[in-house]
Motif scaffolding. Structure first.
Motif, PDB file in Angstrom:
ATOM      1  N   UNK A  28       0.830  -1.206   0.000  1.00 16.17           N
ATOM      2  CA  UNK A  28       0.000   0.000   0.000  1.00 16.17           C
ATOM      3  C   UNK A  28       0.861   1.251   0.000  1.00 16.17           C
ATOM      4  N   UNK A  29       1.964   1.228   0.765  1.00 15.97           N
ATOM      5  CA  UNK A  29       2.848   2.391   0.836  1.00 15.97           C
ATOM      6  C   UNK A  29       3.473   2.695  -0.514  1.00 15.97           C
ATOM      7  N   UNK A  30       4.041   1.678  -1.154  1.00 14.95           N
ATOM      8  CA  UNK A  30       4.703   1.884  -2.443  1.00 14.95           C
ATOM      9  C   UNK A  30       3.703   2.356  -3.495  1.00 14.95           C
ATOM     10  N   UNK A  31       2.507   1.740  -3.510  1.00 16.76           N
ATOM     11  CA  UNK A  31       1.500   2.132  -4.499  1.00 16.76           C
ATOM     12  C   UNK A  31       1.016   3.555  -4.250  1.00 16.76           C
ATOM     13  N   UNK A  32       0.767   3.892  -2.985  1.00 21.19           N
ATOM     14  CA  UNK A  32       0.279   5.233  -2.666  1.00 21.19           C
ATOM     15  C   UNK A  32       1.319   6.297  -3.013  1.00 21.19           C
ATOM     16  N   UNK A  33       2.580   6.036  -2.679  1.00 15.34           N
ATOM     17  CA  UNK A  33       3.642   6.997  -3.007  1.00 15.34           C
ATOM     18  C   UNK A  33       3.784   7.154  -4.514  1.00 15.34           C
ATOM     19  N   UNK A 153      -2.493  -9.116  -2.568  1.00 13.52           N
ATOM     20  CA  UNK A 153      -3.772  -8.871  -3.241  1.00 13.52           C
ATOM     21  C   UNK A 153      -4.584  -7.849  -2.467  1.00 13.52           C
ATOM     22  N   UNK A 154      -4.743  -8.119  -1.161  1.00 14.64           N
ATOM     23  CA  UNK A 154      -5.596  -7.265  -0.345  1.00 14.64           C
ATOM     24  C   UNK A 154      -5.020  -5.859  -0.203  1.00 14.64           C
ATOM     25  N   UNK A 155      -3.681  -5.766  -0.054  1.00 14.50           N
ATOM     26  CA  UNK A 155      -3.050  -4.462   0.142  1.00 14.50           C
ATOM     27  C   UNK A 155      -3.324  -3.490  -0.989  1.00 14.50           C
ATOM     28  N   UNK A 156      -2.948  -3.834  -2.226  1.00 13.69           N
ATOM     29  CA  UNK A 156      -3.201  -2.904  -3.334  1.00 13.69           C
ATOM     30  C   UNK A 156      -4.687  -2.683  -3.615  1.00 13.69           C
ATOM     31  N   UNK A 157      -5.491  -3.775  -3.557  1.00 13.84           N
ATOM     32  CA  UNK A 157      -6.922  -3.609  -3.833  1.00 13.84           C
ATOM     33  C   UNK A 157      -7.559  -2.666  -2.816  1.00 13.84           C
ATOM     34  N   UNK A 158      -7.279  -2.923  -1.533  1.00 21.37           N
ATOM     35  CA  UNK A 158      -7.801  -2.043  -0.490  1.00 21.37           C
ATOM     36  C   UNK A 158      -7.169  -0.657  -0.594  1.00 21.37           C
ATOM     37  N   UNK A 159      -5.858  -0.638  -0.903  1.00 18.93           N
ATOM     38  CA  UNK A 159      -5.164   0.636  -1.020  1.00 18.93           C
ATOM     39  C   UNK A 159      -5.743   1.533  -2.095  1.00 18.93           C
ATOM     40  N   UNK A 167      -7.495   9.859   0.023  1.00 18.37           N
ATOM     41  CA  UNK A 167      -6.407  10.533  -0.670  1.00 18.37           C
ATOM     42  C   UNK A 167      -5.120  10.445   0.157  1.00 18.37           C
ATOM     43  N   UNK A 168      -4.535  11.557   0.548  1.00 16.67           N
ATOM     44  CA  UNK A 168      -3.232  11.493   1.217  1.00 16.67           C
ATOM     45  C   UNK A 168      -3.311  11.087   2.686  1.00 16.67           C
ATOM     46  N   UNK A 169      -4.489  11.054   3.257  1.00 11.91           N
ATOM     47  CA  UNK A 169      -4.644  10.583   4.634  1.00 11.91           C
ATOM     48  C   UNK A 169      -4.480   9.066   4.741  1.00 11.91           C
ATOM     49  N   UNK A 170      -4.346   8.383   3.601  1.00 12.48           N
ATOM     50  CA  UNK A 170      -4.204   6.934   3.598  1.00 12.48           C
ATOM     51  C   UNK A 170      -2.974   6.474   4.381  1.00 12.48           C
ATOM     52  N   UNK A 171      -1.958   7.346   4.492  1.00  6.30           N
ATOM     53  CA  UNK A 171      -0.715   6.940   5.159  1.00  6.30           C
ATOM     54  C   UNK A 171      -0.920   6.704   6.659  1.00  6.30           C
ATOM     55  N   UNK A 172      -1.891   7.356   7.262  1.00 10.55           N
ATOM     56  CA  UNK A 172      -2.210   7.076   8.667  1.00 10.55           C
ATOM     57  C   UNK A 172      -2.745   5.655   8.827  1.00 10.55           C
TER      58      UNK A 172
END
Length: 406
Positions: A28-33, A153-159, A167-172
């Motif tokens: 999730x971190x890598x995809x969000x960044x 699977x779950x990380x990117x799909x949920x991410x 949006x950017x609050x996802x990092x919390x």
């Protein structure tokens, strides 16, 4: 005899919970960044520098991490690393509140997160033989890898949905998932490894020396590092989503989940079957499919075709990953597990994070499609070269034929 041996006891269950949480958070971190930085800058270099910031600590702490994992109780190491990673992600979350965050500060915190991972990865690998019986080790490796890929699977799909919602609050949220891993680690007791040799300068190099003297293990690690490092398309997904496929964050999450979906399907099959026969031949076939999937994704501008290519990418890579992990676990003496795991993680993270830097920088210079096609071509050449350079690797019958040299 092995039918009476328990696989899912308390420590291994805790391990699976923690590993899946760590896997979800990292993807999730890598995809969000990748999504947010490319949106901010429109420059593929911004994604490339994320990979560079993550891989620098792997090289910087390579020798130290192996010694720490071998001489400090491994459960202490993973707990401390999870805490460091959560702090780093929380810092990124605070920075990303700003509409124009300071990029060098973001990369610095990514580097801190990578420092935790530099110790976390080897410790997670080395701890498995401490918490499961040797009779079910191959099944435990397959199950552990399957759980990891489920998290992929779950990380990117949920991410993808979380990025669309928060949006950017996802990092919390990501920082909270890392902290959740500590609950799983609480189920794992402290194990201490008995050492027959003292800590000397020579002992720092024992892991590298061991791998160098094991041609099958060296071959497996080298082939994976070069093929994934030059061929991986995962870092290109935000660019493909925005510029080639013209889809949003939710669809990017599905794209990023497809390799793991392919991996988990193969992983479930491997975990439910007896130990693999003809492992070397099956490895070569899987690597051929891997090259084909890279090329297929690179030239596709149709969303569903890209999904299929990424599914095959993950399924074929799972065969390689399972064989490689089983080889390392089977052949490594207990007192060297930390240092050999550090070498293994050096190869893996060179292929992944350094591969991300390669992919992002190539995309900035040549464009994403050309980068993908070049990656497929280089991966094919590596496979042809490895056929004669590491011939014993492809002649291996069963990973259980490998025994520790003590």
């Amino acid at each position: 005899m092995t039918a009476d041996i328990k696989l899912f006891d308390r420590p291994f269950f805790g391990y699976l919970v923690s590993r899946s949480s760590i896997g979800m958070a990292n993807t999730m971190l890598v995809m969000a960044l990748g999504w947010h930085l490319y949106q901010l800058t429109g420059d593929a270099w911004s994604i490339a520098f994320v990979g560079l910031a993550q891989v620098i600590p792997v090289y910087a702490f390579f020798f130290v991490s192996g010694i720490v994992v071998d001489y400090v109780p491994r459960i202490w190491v993973v707990r401390g690393c999870a805490l460091i990673e959560a702090i780093a992600i929380f810092g990124i979350a605070m920075l990303m509140i700003d509409p124009t965050p300071t990029l060098w500060a973001v990369y610095t915190l990514v580097c801190l997160h990578g420092t935790g991972r530099a110790f976390h990865g080897p410790a997670l690998q080395a701890i498995v033989p401490n918490i499961v019986h040797e009779g079910v080790l191959d099944r435990a490796v397959a199950m552990s890898t399957t759980v990891w890929n489920t998290a992929m699977i779950l990380g990117p799909a949920l991410g993808g949905f979380l990025i669309a919602w928060f949006d950017r609050s996802v990092y919390f949220v990501i920082a909270g998932i890392i902290l959740f891993a500590l609950l799983g680690y609480a189920l794992i007791p402290t194990f201490r490894v008995t050492h027959t040799t003292s800590r000397t300068l020579r002992s720092f190099f024992d892991g590298m020396r061991f791998v160098k003297n094991q041609p099958i293990i060296l071959g497996g690690l080298t082939v994976d590092m070069l093929m994934v490092g030059f061929g991986s398309v995962l870092v290109l997904l935000p660019i493909y989503a925005i510029d080639v496929l013209n889809v949003g964050a939710e669809s990017l999450g599905v794209l990023r989940s497809m390799p793991a979906l392919g991996s988990i399907l193969v992983g479930v099959i491997l975990a439910s079957r007896p130990p693999m026969q003809g492992a070397g031949k099956k490895l070569f076939i899987a690597l051929c499919l891997f090259v084909g999937s890279i090329l297929g994704f690179a030239v596709s501008n149709v969303y569903w075709l890209s999904l299929i290519a990424l599914f095959v990418y993950g399924a074929s890579d799972m065969v390689s990953m399972n064989i490689r992990s089983a080889m390392v676990h089977r052949a490594t003496p207990e007192h060297l597990r930390g240092r050999v795991s550090a070498v293994n993680m050096l190869f893996i993270q060179t292929s992944n994070e350094a591969g991300d830097f390669r992919g992002g920088s190539f995309a900035a210079m040549f464009g994403p499609v050309t980068t993908g096609v070049l990656g497929a071509g280089i991966a094919a050449l590596v496979l042809i070269w490895s056929r004669w350079q590491f011939a014993p690797l492809y002649q291996l019958n069963r990973t259980s034929d490998l025994k520790p040299d003590v």
